[in-house]
Design an enzyme around this catalytic site. Structure first.
Site, PDB file in Angstrom:
ATOM      1  N   ASP A 140      -9.760   1.096  -0.403  1.00 23.29           N
ATOM      2  CA  ASP A 140      -8.537   1.719   0.106  1.00 23.29           C
ATOM      3  C   ASP A 140      -7.328   0.850  -0.241  1.00 23.29           C
ATOM      4  O   ASP A 140      -7.235  -0.295   0.193  1.00 23.29           O
ATOM      5  CB  ASP A 140      -8.643   1.863   1.638  1.00 23.29           C
ATOM      6  CG  ASP A 140      -7.427   2.550   2.236  1.00 23.29           C
ATOM      7  OD1 ASP A 140      -7.429   3.789   2.304  1.00 23.29           O
ATOM      8  OD2 ASP A 140      -6.458   1.847   2.621  1.00 23.29           O
TER       9      ASP A 140
ATOM     10  N   TYR B 299       1.253  -1.550  -0.949  1.00 23.56           N
ATOM     11  CA  TYR B 299       0.551  -2.826  -0.787  1.00 23.56           C
ATOM     12  C   TYR B 299       0.882  -3.768  -1.944  1.00 23.56           C
ATOM     13  O   TYR B 299       0.653  -4.970  -1.858  1.00 23.56           O
ATOM     14  CB  TYR B 299      -0.969  -2.642  -0.692  1.00 23.56           C
ATOM     15  CG  TYR B 299      -1.454  -1.828   0.491  1.00 23.56           C
ATOM     16  CD1 TYR B 299      -0.591  -1.427   1.505  1.00 23.56           C
ATOM     17  CD2 TYR B 299      -2.784  -1.455   0.608  1.00 23.56           C
ATOM     18  CE1 TYR B 299      -1.034  -0.673   2.584  1.00 23.56           C
ATOM     19  CE2 TYR B 299      -3.243  -0.704   1.684  1.00 23.56           C
ATOM     20  CZ  TYR B 299      -2.356  -0.309   2.659  1.00 23.56           C
ATOM     21  OH  TYR B 299      -2.813   0.434   3.717  1.00 23.56           O
TER      22      TYR B 299
ATOM     23  N   LYS C 161      -2.042   5.747  -1.776  1.00 22.81           N
ATOM     24  CA  LYS C 161      -1.136   6.481  -0.879  1.00 22.81           C
ATOM     25  C   LYS C 161       0.272   6.573  -1.450  1.00 22.81           C
ATOM     26  O   LYS C 161       0.777   5.604  -2.048  1.00 22.81           O
ATOM     27  CB  LYS C 161      -1.082   5.776   0.487  1.00 22.81           C
ATOM     28  CG  LYS C 161      -2.444   5.429   1.038  1.00 22.81           C
ATOM     29  CD  LYS C 161      -2.417   4.850   2.430  1.00 22.81           C
ATOM     30  CE  LYS C 161      -3.790   4.296   2.809  1.00 22.81           C
ATOM     31  NZ  LYS C 161      -4.032   2.907   2.423  1.00 22.81           N
TER      32      LYS C 161
ATOM     33  N   HIS D 245       1.435   8.458   3.030  1.00 15.42           N
ATOM     34  CA  HIS D 245       1.206   7.234   3.816  1.00 15.42           C
ATOM     35  C   HIS D 245       1.660   7.370   5.276  1.00 15.42           C
ATOM     36  O   HIS D 245       1.039   6.823   6.182  1.00 15.42           O
ATOM     37  CB  HIS D 245       1.904   6.041   3.152  1.00 15.42           C
ATOM     38  CG  HIS D 245       1.267   4.722   3.460  1.00 15.42           C
ATOM     39  ND1 HIS D 245       1.127   3.722   2.529  1.00 15.42           N
ATOM     40  CD2 HIS D 245       0.712   4.235   4.591  1.00 15.42           C
ATOM     41  CE1 HIS D 245       0.535   2.677   3.087  1.00 15.42           C
ATOM     42  NE2 HIS D 245       0.267   2.972   4.346  1.00 15.42           N
TER      43      HIS D 245
HETATM   44  N1  LIG Z   1      -2.456   3.929   6.480  1.00 14.02           N
HETATM   45  C1  LIG Z   1      -1.836   2.915   7.056  1.00 14.02           C
HETATM   46  O1  LIG Z   1      -0.675   3.003   7.473  1.00 14.02           O
HETATM   47  C2  LIG Z   1      -2.582   1.629   7.240  1.00 14.02           C
HETATM   48  C3  LIG Z   1      -2.066   0.640   8.101  1.00 14.02           C
HETATM   49  C4  LIG Z   1      -2.811  -0.526   8.276  1.00 14.02           C
HETATM   50  C5  LIG Z   1      -4.014  -0.688   7.606  1.00 14.02           C
HETATM   51  N2  LIG Z   1      -4.480   0.280   6.744  1.00 14.02           N
HETATM   52  C6  LIG Z   1      -5.773   0.120   6.011  1.00 14.02           C
HETATM   53  O2  LIG Z   1      -6.774  -0.380   6.904  1.00 14.02           O
HETATM   54  C7  LIG Z   1      -7.268  -1.613   6.395  1.00 14.02           C
HETATM   55  C8  LIG Z   1      -7.727  -2.553   7.508  1.00 14.02           C
HETATM   56  O3  LIG Z   1      -6.710  -2.819   8.444  1.00 14.02           O
HETATM   57  P1  LIG Z   1      -6.018  -4.236   8.575  1.00 14.02           P
HETATM   58  O4  LIG Z   1      -5.678  -4.731   7.245  1.00 14.02           O
HETATM   59  O5  LIG Z   1      -4.958  -4.058   9.605  1.00 14.02           O
HETATM   60  O6  LIG Z   1      -7.114  -5.242   9.117  1.00 14.02           O
HETATM   61  P2  LIG Z   1      -8.484  -5.246   9.935  1.00 14.02           P
HETATM   62  O7  LIG Z   1      -9.583  -4.795   9.051  1.00 14.02           O
HETATM   63  O8  LIG Z   1      -8.311  -4.562  11.258  1.00 14.02           O
HETATM   64  O9  LIG Z   1      -8.595  -6.831  10.190  1.00 14.02           O
HETATM   65  C9  LIG Z   1      -8.532  -7.736   9.118  1.00 14.02           C
HETATM   66  C10 LIG Z   1      -8.554  -9.158   9.643  1.00 14.02           C
HETATM   67  O10 LIG Z   1      -9.826  -9.429  10.218  1.00 14.02           O
HETATM   68  C11 LIG Z   1     -10.392 -10.558   9.558  1.00 14.02           C
HETATM   69  N3  LIG Z   1     -11.827 -10.351   9.442  1.00 14.02           N
HETATM   70  C12 LIG Z   1     -12.439  -9.380   8.712  1.00 14.02           C
HETATM   71  N4  LIG Z   1     -13.769  -9.494   8.832  1.00 14.02           N
HETATM   72  C13 LIG Z   1     -14.009 -10.565   9.619  1.00 14.02           C
HETATM   73  C14 LIG Z   1     -15.199 -11.177  10.092  1.00 14.02           C
HETATM   74  N5  LIG Z   1     -16.404 -10.715   9.771  1.00 14.02           N
HETATM   75  N6  LIG Z   1     -15.067 -12.258  10.901  1.00 14.02           N
HETATM   76  C15 LIG Z   1     -13.849 -12.737  11.241  1.00 14.02           C
HETATM   77  N7  LIG Z   1     -12.697 -12.187  10.816  1.00 14.02           N
HETATM   78  C16 LIG Z   1     -12.778 -11.111  10.021  1.00 14.02           C
HETATM   79  C17 LIG Z   1      -9.740 -10.645   8.214  1.00 14.02           C
HETATM   80  O11 LIG Z   1      -9.819 -11.981   7.754  1.00 14.02           O
HETATM   81  P3  LIG Z   1      -9.865 -12.442   6.219  1.00 14.02           P
HETATM   82  O12 LIG Z   1      -8.919 -11.562   5.429  1.00 14.02           O
HETATM   83  O13 LIG Z   1      -9.411 -13.859   6.314  1.00 14.02           O
HETATM   84  O14 LIG Z   1     -11.266 -12.341   5.701  1.00 14.02           O
HETATM   85  C18 LIG Z   1      -8.326 -10.188   8.558  1.00 14.02           C
HETATM   86  O15 LIG Z   1      -7.584 -11.248   9.130  1.00 14.02           O
HETATM   87  C19 LIG Z   1      -6.077  -2.141   5.590  1.00 14.02           C
HETATM   88  O16 LIG Z   1      -6.419  -3.204   4.755  1.00 14.02           O
HETATM   89  C20 LIG Z   1      -5.635  -0.893   4.877  1.00 14.02           C
HETATM   90  O17 LIG Z   1      -6.494  -0.601   3.786  1.00 14.02           O
HETATM   91  C21 LIG Z   1      -3.788   1.430   6.578  1.00 14.02           C
END
Ligand SMILES: NC(=O)c1ccc[n+]([C@@H]2O[C@H](COP(=O)([O-])OP(=O)(O)OC[C@H]3O[C@@H](n4cnc5c(N)ncnc54)[C@H](OP(=O)(O)O)[C@@H]3O)[C@@H](O)[C@H]2O)c1
Length: 282
Positions: free
Chosen positions: A48, A53, A78, A111
Site C-alpha cells: 500500500d 508518500y 492513492k 485518498h
Molecule cells: N489512507 C490514509 O489516509 C492512511 C493514513 C495512515 C496510514 N495509512 C496506511 O496504513 C499504513 C499503516 O499505518 P501507519 O503507518 O500509521 O502505522 P502502523 O502500522 O499503525 O504502525 C507502524 C509503527 O509500528 C511499528 N511496528 C510495526 N511492527 C512492529 C512490531 N512487530 N513491533 C514493534 N513495533 C512495530 C513500526 O516500527 P518500524 O517502522 O520501526 O518497524 C512503526 O513505528 C500506512 O503505512 C499506510 O500505508 C493510510
C-alpha cells in the site's frame, strides 16, 4: 496458503491479499526500497502506497526488481486528497504509474474526501462525485483492477453510492483496537465495501497498552500480533507498516485465534489515543 496469500474478494470479484504492507512515512530511496524488498521476501503480496508518500519510485523499483511475477503482487496507490478537479485526476494517475514503473495498478483510491488542511471539516460532494467519475473512466480503461475511497465518512460514501455507476470496492479508514469508526464502517460494509484498516497499530500508539499486553501474553504473541489478528477476525484488512526486518516478519505470524470472549473485550476497548482523530472519524 499462508495468511499473506490468503485473500478477501472485492465486490467486483478481484482477490486481494488479506494483509497489506503499509509504506506511509517510509522515506523514498534505500529505506523504502529495502523495506518493500524485505516485505516481499517475507511473503507479503500486497503493498500500500500513495502519491503523497513520496516513495512510489522506490516502492515500484522494489516490486519490479523482486523477481516475483507482477500478477502475484497486489499494488495500491492513492490520488492526492487535494485533487478535487476532474481534469487533474488522469494526470495524477499517469504520474503515479510513471513513478511506480508499472503498467497496471490493482487498486486506486481517492485518498480523502477533503484536502488535508480541512480534514473532517468540509463537505465536497460535487467535487468528489466528479473525481469519482474520472476514477470510473480509469477503471473502465483496464489500467486499474479496482477503485475505492479512503477516509470517507458515511455521508461522503452515500454521495457516491447514490449517484455513481461503479460502487467503490474499499474504504480505507483508520482502524485499530479501540478506534474502529463504527458508523462509517457499518455503512461501508452494508454496501459491500471491504474495510481496509490503516494505522492498525495506531502508528505505534498501541504498543505499550498494558491491557493489550496482558491479553497478548495469554496467547503467547506480541501486542502487535494481537492487534493485527483483531482486524482479520473482524473481517477487516490490516495494513501494518514496518521498516525493521524483525517487525516485518513478526507481523506476518498471526496464525492463532482470539476467542470470541476476548474479541468482545477488544471490540469494547477504550480508544488509547482519543485526541488523534478528526471529527468525521467516528
Ligand atoms: N489512507 C490514509 O489516509 C492512511 C493514513 C495512515 C496510514 N495509512 C496506511 O496504513 C499504513 C499503516 O499505518 P501507519 O503507518 O500509521 O502505522 P502502523 O502500522 O499503525 O504502525 C507502524 C509503527 O509500528 C511499528 N511496528 C510495526 N511492527 C512492529 C512490531 N512487530 N513491533 C514493534 N513495533 C512495530 C513500526 O516500527 P518500524 O517502522 O520501526 O518497524 C512503526 O513505528 C500506512 O503505512 C499506510 O500505508 C493510510
Amino acid at each position: 496458503m499462508t495468511i499473506l496469500t490468503d485473500t478477501y474478494t472485492l465486490n467486483n470479484g478481484v482477490k486481494i491479499p488479506k494483509i497489506g504492507f503499509g509504506t506511509w512515512q517510509i522515506p523514498d530511496g534505500e529505506v523504502a526500497y529495502d523495506s518493500v524488498r524485505m516485505a516481499l521476501d517475507a511473503g507479503y503480496r500486497h503493498i500500500d502506497t500513495a502519491y503523497v508518500y513520496g516513495n512510489e519510485c522506490s516502492v515500484g523499483r522494489a516490486i519490479r526488481e523482486s523477481g516475483i511475477d507482477r500478477d502475484e503482487i497486489f499494488v495500491t496507490s492513492k490520488l492526492p486528497a487535494e485533487v478535487k478537479k476532474a481534469d487533474e485526476v488522469l494526470p495524477h494517475f499517469e504520474k503515479t504509474m510513471e513513478n511506480l514503473g508499472l503498467d497496471r495498478l490493482d487498486l486506486y483510491l481517492i485518498h480523502a474526501p477533503w484536502p488535508w488542511a480541512h480534514a473532517g471539516m468540509m463537505r465536497m460532494d460535487e467535487e468528489n462525485l466528479a473525481v469519482w467519475n474520472e476514477m470510473e473512466k480509469i477503471y473502465h480503461s483496464g489500467r486499474v483492477r479496482a477503485i475505492g475511497v479512503s477516509n470517507f465518512d458515511n455521508l461522503d460514501l452515500k454521495n457516491i453510492l447514490h449517484r455513481a455507476e461503479v460502487t467503490p470496492a474499499v474504504n480505507q479508514i483508520q482502524y485499530y483496537v479501540g478506534a474502529t469508526e463504527p458508523r462509517n464502517r457499518t455503512c461501508a460494509q452494508s454496501h459491500g465495501l471491504l474495510i481496509e484498516a490503516y494505522s492498525p497499530l495506531a502508528t505505534g500508539g498501541l504498543l505499550d497498552s498494558p491491557k493489550l499486553k496482558a491479553m497478548a501474553e495469554k496467547y503467547g504473541v506480541s501486542t502487535v500480533q494481537l492487534a493485527i489478528r483483531f482486524c482479520l477476525q473482524n473481517g477487516v484488512l490490516p495494513l501494518p507498516k514496518a521498516t525493521h526486518r524483525e517487525h516485518i516478519e513478526a507481523n506476518a505470524q498471526v496464525d492463532f485465534t482470539i476467542s470470541d470472549a476476548d474479541m468482545d473485550k477488544l471490540n469494547a476497548f477504550d480508544d488509547p489515543n482519543p485526541d488523534n482523530h478528526n471529527p468525521s472519524q467516528r
